[in-house]
Motif scaffolding. Sequence first.
Motif, PDB file in Angstrom:
ATOM      1  N   SER A  32      47.566 -10.577  65.966  1.00  0.00           N
ATOM      2  CA  SER A  32      46.604 -11.306  66.347  1.00  0.00           C
ATOM      3  C   SER A  32      47.162 -12.590  66.978  1.00  0.00           C
ATOM      4  O   SER A  32      48.204 -12.999  66.675  1.00  0.00           O
ATOM      5  CB  SER A  32      45.872 -11.882  65.193  1.00  0.00           C
ATOM      6  N   SER A  79      42.069 -12.220  68.600  1.00  0.00           N
ATOM      7  CA  SER A  79      42.498 -12.823  67.542  1.00  0.00           C
ATOM      8  C   SER A  79      41.373 -12.445  66.634  1.00  0.00           C
ATOM      9  O   SER A  79      40.253 -12.305  66.691  1.00  0.00           O
ATOM     10  CB  SER A  79      42.405 -14.396  67.668  1.00  0.00           C
ATOM     11  N   PRO A  85      47.225 -15.947  70.445  1.00  0.00           N
ATOM     12  CA  PRO A  85      46.686 -17.035  70.953  1.00  0.00           C
ATOM     13  C   PRO A  85      45.381 -16.370  71.973  1.00  0.00           C
ATOM     14  O   PRO A  85      45.842 -15.685  72.902  1.00  0.00           O
ATOM     15  CB  PRO A  85      47.513 -17.771  71.480  1.00  0.00           C
ATOM     16  N   ASN A  96      43.256 -10.452  75.335  1.00  0.00           N
ATOM     17  CA  ASN A  96      43.850 -11.178  74.134  1.00  0.00           C
ATOM     18  C   ASN A  96      42.780 -10.959  72.890  1.00  0.00           C
ATOM     19  O   ASN A  96      41.759 -11.167  73.151  1.00  0.00           O
ATOM     20  CB  ASN A  96      44.459 -12.568  74.102  1.00  0.00           C
ATOM     21  N   ALA A 121      38.558 -19.483  65.737  1.00  0.00           N
ATOM     22  CA  ALA A 121      39.409 -18.865  66.988  1.00  0.00           C
ATOM     23  C   ALA A 121      39.886 -19.842  67.659  1.00  0.00           C
ATOM     24  O   ALA A 121      41.198 -20.207  68.303  1.00  0.00           O
ATOM     25  CB  ALA A 121      39.042 -17.769  67.735  1.00  0.00           C
TER      26      ALA A 121
END
Length: 130
Positions: free
Chosen positions: A66, A114, A68, A112, A128
Amino acid sequence: MQDIVRNYTVTLSQITIQTAAQSSDVAVDLVLKAENAPFSAFISVYQDDPVPRVNARLGAPHGRDSGPLDPHGVWRADRVPLDEGGYDAGGAYWGLRPIGVSLYAVQDGMGNISFVDAPNKTGALQQAAA
């Protein structure tokens, strides 16, 4: 060692295409080349299955990577169902959640992901961002 191929959905200014690739960057490159489009046409890329099958030969991993998120991306949150033992569909162990709390995969549209606990999608996006 063979590269893991995952499915991605790439959105350009005029079209959305699903493709398989080793990473989100490769997926974007493939779609841009196939459509003969400039990078400026790129809008977002999302992993279609944020919880793919894991190698549990030596035991299930605890959670998943996970990282940024890009604050300028187009974020979306998807609930990750857990079975009665606290495992996601891909076999990673998360543990059980309290009543009213779910696990969410938040993607930023830039490749990305998270993972956060929240009561709903809005809460997941806020968590998040924190």
